[in-house]
Design an enzyme around this catalytic site. Sequence first.
Site, PDB file in Angstrom:
ATOM      1  N   GLU A  57      47.407  37.632  52.225  1.00  0.00           N
ATOM      2  CA  GLU A  57      47.327  37.862  50.673  1.00  0.00           C
ATOM      3  C   GLU A  57      47.658  39.107  50.475  1.00  0.00           C
ATOM      4  OE1 GLU A  57      43.351  37.263  49.059  1.00  0.00           O
ATOM      5  OE2 GLU A  57      44.434  37.457  47.082  1.00  0.00           O
ATOM      6  N   CYS A 272      42.568  34.987  46.005  1.00  0.00           N
ATOM      7  CA  CYS A 272      42.452  35.143  44.409  1.00  0.00           C
ATOM      8  C   CYS A 272      43.747  35.627  43.749  1.00  0.00           C
ATOM      9  CB  CYS A 272      41.472  36.292  44.159  1.00  0.00           C
ATOM     10  SG  CYS A 272      39.666  35.683  44.480  1.00  0.00           S
ATOM     11  N   ASN A 399      42.207  27.958  44.781  1.00  0.00           N
ATOM     12  CA  ASN A 399      41.604  28.704  45.887  1.00  0.00           C
ATOM     13  C   ASN A 399      40.095  28.976  45.245  1.00  0.00           C
ATOM     14  OD1 ASN A 399      41.758  31.103  47.528  1.00  0.00           O
ATOM     15  ND2 ASN A 399      41.144  32.096  45.748  1.00  0.00           N
ATOM     16  N   GLU A 400      39.348  28.454  46.091  1.00  0.00           N
ATOM     17  CA  GLU A 400      37.887  28.688  45.631  1.00  0.00           C
ATOM     18  C   GLU A 400      37.507  28.853  44.284  1.00  0.00           C
ATOM     19  OE1 GLU A 400      36.703  33.408  46.446  1.00  0.00           O
ATOM     20  OE2 GLU A 400      36.882  32.347  48.313  1.00  0.00           O
TER      21      GLU A 400
HETATM   22  O1  AHR Z   1      40.110  37.579  51.464  1.00  0.00           O
HETATM   23  C1  AHR Z   1      39.835  38.299  50.045  1.00  0.00           C
HETATM   24  C2  AHR Z   1      39.581  37.191  48.923  1.00  0.00           C
HETATM   25  O2  AHR Z   1      38.257  36.665  49.448  1.00  0.00           O
HETATM   26  C3  AHR Z   1      40.469  36.361  48.684  1.00  0.00           C
HETATM   27  O3  AHR Z   1      41.351  36.816  47.739  1.00  0.00           O
HETATM   28  C4  AHR Z   1      39.545  35.255  48.052  1.00  0.00           C
HETATM   29  O4  AHR Z   1      39.910  34.047  47.981  1.00  0.00           O
HETATM   30  C5  AHR Z   1      38.044  35.447  48.791  1.00  0.00           C
HETATM   31  O5  AHR Z   1      37.304  35.627  47.567  1.00  0.00           O
END
Ligand code: AHR
Length: 690
Positions: A57, A272, A399-400
Site C-alpha cells: 500500500e 484504504c 477493501n474492508e
Molecule cells: O494496512 C493499513 C490499513 O489497514 C489499510 O489501508 C486498511 O485496509 C486497513 O485498515
Amino acid sequence: MSKCLMNLIFACAVAALPPAMHAADPTPAPVAAPTQIIVDMARNKPISPDLFGLFFEDINYSADGGLYGELIQNRSFEYRSMRKKDWNSLSFWSLVQSEGGKGSLAIDEGIPVHQRNPNYLVLEVSGPANGVGIANAGFDGIPIKQGETYDASFFARQIYAERRNESRADIEKRPMPVTVRLEGKDGRNLGEFSLNIQGMDWKRYEGSITSTGSDDAARFVLLAKSRGSIGLDEISLFPRATFKGRKNGLRADLAQVIADLHPRFIRFPGGCLVHGNGLSNMYHWKNTVGPIEQRRQMPNIWAYHQSMGLGYFEYFQFCEDIGAKPLPVVAAGVSCQNSGYTNGHGQCAIPMEEMPAYVQDVLDLVEWANGPATSRWGSVRAAAGHPEPFGLQYIGVGNEDHITPEFRERFKMIYDAMKKAHPEIIVIGTVGPDAAGRDFEQGWKIAREFGIPMVDEHYYKAPQFFWNNLSRYDKYDRAASKVYLGEYAAHDDKRRSTLRSALAEAACMTALERNGDVVSLASYAPLLAKRGFTQWSPDMIYFTNTSIELTVNYWVQKLFFTNAGDTCLETTPSQTGTPADFAVSTVRQSKTGDVIMKIVNGSPRDKPLSFKLQGADNLPVEASLTVLAGADPSAVNDGKDATPTLPKESVLPVGPGFSYIAPANSLSVIRIRAGGKPISAIKQSEDTAR
Ligand code: AHR
C-alpha cells in the site's frame, strides 16, 4: 576443512547433546519429556500454489520517496495543501539566484504539458549573472553515490514575455542556455550538463550526470543562464541503476529485499488508499497509466501526494520481474467508511447513473492487462512497452468496506459484469475490517449468496489472538468461498515489532499451510514504512533514503515464503498448550520433493521433540536447519536494534525418527532434501562448483 563441514560437525555434536546441556546455563532447568510429533506422509492435502504473497500500500511514503525511484519531490508542481500539510505547487522548490542573479518563480496553467497535469513553473530571468533557477532537495535530501549515473529529464518551453515586445520568432532565435547540476550539501558541484531550450512548444529535454562524489543529502539545481522566461514541468531525476535497470523504475535495494522474499503475488495499490477519502479521492487505475506527464496526480488517503509515477504498468512490471502474480484491488463503487477527516462524510457511493462507466473501467482493466496489443486498452499496455499480456488472474473488488445496501448493489453490478465478461478472472470480495462482527458476517452472507470465489479477511490483533485462533480455518466450509487473508499482523504492546509478534504470525502461518486448501492467499500488512514518515506500525520493512531495516517479522515471512510447499502432510499434534504456545506444520514441495517442517515454540522454555516420519523412505541423513530465536521476545526487533534477531543456519541429523529441541521463543525450519543425498555433500559440491 571447509566451513560447511565444520558447521556440520559442530551442529551434529550440539544436536546430539542431551537436552539439558543444550544451553550454556550451568544450572539447567529440568527437562520435559519430549513431545512426539507424527508426520504421516500418506495423509495429505493440497496447498494453494499462491498461498504466500505481499500487500503493498502507498502508506508511510512507500511509493513516492520510497519504492519509486524518483528523486525529485513535487516534480510536476501539483502538490497542494492537505491535512496537516501546508503544501502548494512550489513546495520543495526554491529560487536560486547565483552570484547576484535576479529572477522570479510563478505557477501557471495556461498552456500545460497535458490537461491532466495542469500546473507548470514559469522561471523568469531578469538578470542572469551566473545563473538563475530552481533547486529541489528531494525527499529530505537526494542520496547520491560517487561514480553512479543519474538521468535527469524535464519538459520546457520558451515563454513569450509581452512586456518585452518580442515576437515568437525573436524569442526562438535566442534559445535559453540551461545547466543542470547535482550539488552536495556543502555546495560542492557533483556533476552537471548543459543544453539549450529552444522553441515555444513543450519539448522533453534530458541529460545524465555521473557523480564525482557521494552525498546522502544532495540537491538538484537547474540554472537558466540568460535573460528571458521559460516554462518547466515534470522535472525528474532517477538513478540509472534502478531495479533491473527499468526506466521510470524502482529503488534497487528496496525492490531487491522484496524480490528476495519470492512472493507468489503482490496486492496493490492498497488498502484504504483504494476506496479513498470520499469519492473524489477514489483510486482509478486509468489515471496511472500512459506517459508519466499525462497521469492525473492526487493526494492519497494517508494525506500525502501520489505522483502516480508508480502506476499500474510499473506495479504489473515489478510483479513480472520478480515472478509474482499481480493482484490489483479496485474500489467496489464506495469510498472508505472512515472518509472525511475534514468533513465527516463517511462512506459515499458512486451515483447509480455513473456506475455503468465505473463498471466498464473495471472491465477495461482486464483488457489492459490481458487483451491483445490490438485491443483498445491492450494497445495502451503495448505502447508502454509490453505487447504480451500480463496474465492477470485475480482482481480484488472492495477493501474492508462497511457492508451497506449501497455497497451490496454496486459490488453486485461489478461482480456480475466481471463474471459475464471474464469468467476466467477470480474476483475477490471483502468481508469488512475485522475477524468477526457485523461487516464480517454480512460480507460472508453476500459471498455465499452471490457465490463469490474468494473473500478478503483482515485482522490486526494482539499476538495471543493468533495463538488462540490456530484452529480458525479448520472449521471453514471447504465448499464455500476461498479465503484471502489480505491483511494481518500481530500487534504487540505499543504496536512495535517484536519476536513475540513475529512468532504469533509464524504460528498463524502454520495454520494457513494446514488449511491451504481453503485459504488460497495471505499477505502480512503493511509492507513498507519510511522512518520519520510512518503513519502505521508495525510494518514489515523500514527504510531511510540510504538504509533498509528488516524486521524480525520480515524474516518469518521470508522463511515461510522460501520454504513453501504444495502439499500439506498431516502432522499430529499440530499445536500444544492451553492456551497454545507451540505450533507445527509439514509441507512437501513437489518440484524438489523436499519435506519441510516449520516449528514454532512461543514458550520461554526449550521444547524437546521426537519426530516420527511415517511412510518416509529414502531419507537423507541430514536436513538443513534454520532457526530464528531470541532471548527477549518482547524487545523491539525492527531491524534498527543493535542485535537484530536473524535466522541461523546449520544441519540436523534426521531419519524416519529423530529428535530436535525447539529453542525457547523460536521458529525452526527443518528442510529434508529429497534424494537421500546428505546435505553436507550437497553443500560441499555447491562450494566446489563456485
Ligand atoms: O494496512 C493499513 C490499513 O489497514 C489499510 O489501508 C486498511 O485496509 C486497513 O485498515
